[in-house]
Design an enzyme around this catalytic site. Sequence first.
Site, short mmCIF file in Angstrom:
data_model
loop_
_atom_site.label_atom_id
_atom_site.label_comp_id
_atom_site.label_asym_id
_atom_site.label_seq_id
_atom_site.Cartn_x
_atom_site.Cartn_y
_atom_site.Cartn_z
NE ARG A 46 71.51 144.57 17.02
CZ ARG A 46 71.93 144.29 15.79
NH1 ARG A 46 72.77 145.09 15.17
NH2 ARG A 46 71.55 143.18 15.19
NE ARG A 57 55.54 146.49 7.95
CZ ARG A 57 56.04 147.57 7.36
NH1 ARG A 57 55.51 148.75 7.59
NH2 ARG A 57 57.05 147.46 6.54
CG HIS A 60 51.64 150.44 8.77
ND1 HIS A 60 52.93 150.02 8.56
CD2 HIS A 60 51.68 151.79 8.75
CE1 HIS A 60 53.71 151.09 8.42
NE2 HIS A 60 52.97 152.17 8.54
CB SER A 88 68.68 139.25 29.98
OG SER A 88 68.04 140.49 30.29
CB SER A 149 73.62 139.69 16.02
OG SER A 149 74.40 140.85 16.20
CG ASP A 160 58.40 141.69 9.89
OD1 ASP A 160 57.84 142.65 10.48
OD2 ASP A 160 59.40 141.85 9.16
#
Length: 185
Positions: A46, A57, A60, A88, A149, A160
């Site tokens: 993930r 991005r 972009h 980790s 998560s 971002d």
Amino acid sequence: MTTVKYASEIVKELNRTIDLIAEDEAEKLVERILESKKVFVAGAGRSGFMAKSFVMRLMHMGIDAFVVGETVTPSLEEDDILVIASGSGETKSLVSMAEKAKTINASVAVVTISPESTIGKLSDVAIKIPAKPKAGADSDYKTIQPMGSLFEQTLLLFFDAIILRIMSKKGLESGVMYGRHANLE
């Protein structure tokens, strides 16, 4: 707890985590990216998905950015930076990439839970995301969420924020970036 209440708690966890990220290290990463000829990004699982969204991005914005391991990824060179996303800091394939980058004299940056890790020690810039490791080790950072998560979500928001900071420094607006968005659909 209801679904919406879970979402609300996740947002609270993200706010607490983001508030603990060292601003000076984040700024070092922004500067290294801006100084680099090309940006290479790597991560597993993930974390790798979050890294790929970061590369998108960067592209972009007109920055030469690549996901390590893709068939169209060019060679890493001395004036480039390798940005690794690893909770980790010990994922073997990512350690190997960091070691290789250092032999080329490229810059290495890591966004991790463990800046004292193998990759952290190899890095020129190490940004700590204060989150609980997915392996279930004891941690000062509590979360209701499973595995990594909280780290992975924070990683996406942090990347971002890096994009917004670079946009600000380069005087870019979203409309200019949209012109580089895929248009073959």
